[in-house]
Design an enzyme around this catalytic site. Structure first.
Site, mmCIF file in Angstrom:
data_model
loop_
_atom_site.group_PDB
_atom_site.id
_atom_site.type_symbol
_atom_site.label_atom_id
_atom_site.label_comp_id
_atom_site.label_asym_id
_atom_site.label_seq_id
_atom_site.Cartn_x
_atom_site.Cartn_y
_atom_site.Cartn_z
ATOM 1 N N SER A 93 0.930 -1.149 0.026
ATOM 2 C CA SER A 93 -0.089 0.069 0.017
ATOM 3 C C SER A 93 0.762 1.207 0.129
ATOM 4 O O SER A 93 0.461 2.218 -0.653
ATOM 5 C CB SER A 93 -0.911 -0.174 1.084
ATOM 6 O OG SER A 93 -0.267 0.019 2.267
ATOM 7 N N TYR A 94 1.765 1.220 0.769
ATOM 8 C CA TYR A 94 2.978 2.383 0.686
ATOM 9 C C TYR A 94 3.516 2.527 -0.415
ATOM 10 O O TYR A 94 3.653 3.801 -0.990
ATOM 11 C CB TYR A 94 3.900 1.961 1.856
ATOM 12 C CG TYR A 94 4.831 3.079 2.022
ATOM 13 C CD1 TYR A 94 4.743 4.372 2.634
ATOM 14 C CD2 TYR A 94 6.295 2.925 1.649
ATOM 15 C CE1 TYR A 94 5.712 5.499 2.899
ATOM 16 C CE2 TYR A 94 7.329 4.108 2.061
ATOM 17 C CZ TYR A 94 6.919 5.061 2.552
ATOM 18 O OH TYR A 94 7.944 6.072 2.739
ATOM 19 N N ALA A 95 3.964 1.524 -1.117
ATOM 20 C CA ALA A 95 4.419 1.491 -2.533
ATOM 21 C C ALA A 95 3.447 1.994 -3.522
ATOM 22 O O ALA A 95 3.916 2.732 -4.375
ATOM 23 C CB ALA A 95 5.194 0.175 -2.792
ATOM 24 N N ALA A 131 1.077 3.939 -3.050
ATOM 25 C CA ALA A 131 0.700 5.323 -2.713
ATOM 26 C C ALA A 131 1.797 6.287 -3.352
ATOM 27 O O ALA A 131 1.824 7.345 -4.174
ATOM 28 C CB ALA A 131 0.594 5.704 -1.296
ATOM 29 N N LYS A 132 3.219 5.790 -2.996
ATOM 30 C CA LYS A 132 4.337 6.542 -3.347
ATOM 31 C C LYS A 132 4.556 6.644 -4.868
ATOM 32 O O LYS A 132 4.930 7.542 -5.371
ATOM 33 C CB LYS A 132 5.487 5.877 -2.778
ATOM 34 C CG LYS A 132 5.424 6.313 -1.190
ATOM 35 C CD LYS A 132 5.623 7.613 -0.903
ATOM 36 C CE LYS A 132 6.041 7.896 0.485
ATOM 37 N NZ LYS A 132 5.585 9.492 0.852
#
Length: 255
Positions: free
Chosen positions: A157-159, A161-162
């Site tokens: 999820s972090y990847a 978003a980034k």
């Protein structure tokens, strides 16, 4: 005299706490830049204001704001413009996510946390700052991550978003270039207070991690990351736009 005397930067997540945001706030304050720092923890913002104003003689406006709420972002940007009369730089650093969960372990709520605090927050700040940045021929620096560039385990999820932030930044560079606004991305590998704690608790794992970094260390939030953000906002970098600066000590090589 600093290169940013009289100018104004909004730095999300810019409060005191040993992270990238504090390093950014310090680097810009050292150049004489007045700051609007946003975050969820008002005490960290107030602590940052007190120290930055005392040490560097700049004016700091702490703003408690939820970046995932467009009304709060719009109100914060308006308050900055009313307080300082201008906005020169927008530095989108804040992000929240459920790190350490594999993709199949993620819930929709976990994904929403990353997307709303990441893509939506950056979108809202960019959208509402644009009129002011157009007036000042300003700069945007957004933060992405090696998690997205290199597909790191437990960071779906972090990847996502980034990488969304990186794509949006490139489009903004295209659309806002005629307005005199340059937009770039930094993907950092940084020593933080959390990482320092991890180093103490797991020295062998830390040593293994360091072994994969040719520079032999993690980046410093102020002198490495902060100074690069300062450069990207300076006249020296006015022709650099739409780029991703991978700051990983040689471990983030990419074509």
């Amino acid at each position: 005299m600093g290169k940013f005397d009289g100018k104004v930067a909004i730095i999300t997540g810019g409060g005191k706490g040993g992270g990238i945001g504090w390093g950014l706030s310090t680097a810009f304050a050292k150049e004489g830049c007045n700051l609007a720092i946003t975050g969820r923890n008002l005490q960290k913002l107030e602590d940052a204001k007190a120290e930055l104003e005392e040490k560097y003689g700049v004016k700091v406006l702490p703003l408690q704001a939820d970046g995932s709420d467009e009304e709060q972002v719009a109100a914060a940007v308006k308050k900055v413009a009313e307080e300082f009369g201008r906005i020169d730089f927008l530095i989108n650093n804040a992000q929240n996510s459920a790190s350490g969960l594999t993709l199949v372990e993620h819930s929709k709520e976990d994904f929403d946390k990353a997307i709303y605090s990441g893509i939506y927050a950056v979108f809202f700040y960019m959208k509402h700052c644009h009129p002011y940045l157009k007036e000042t021929k300003g700069s945007v620096v957004n933060f992405a991550s090696g998690a997205g560039l290199f597909g790191r385990f437990g960071q779906s999820s972090y990847a996502a978003a980034k990488e969304g932030i990186r794509g949006m930044t490139r489009v903004a560079a295209t659309e806002w270039g005629p307005d005199g606004i340059n937009c770039n991305v930094i993907c950092p590998l940084v020593m933080t207070s959390q990482l320092a704690k991890w180093k103490e608790e797991y020295p062998e794992a830390y040593a293994k991690q360091i072994g994969g970094i040719p520079a032999g260390r993690f980046g410093d939030a102020e002198s490495d990351i902060g100074r690069t953000a300062v450069f990207l906002c300076s006249e020296d970098a006015s022709y650099i736009s739409g780029e991703t600066i991978t700051m990983q000590g040689g471990s983030g090589l990419r074509p």
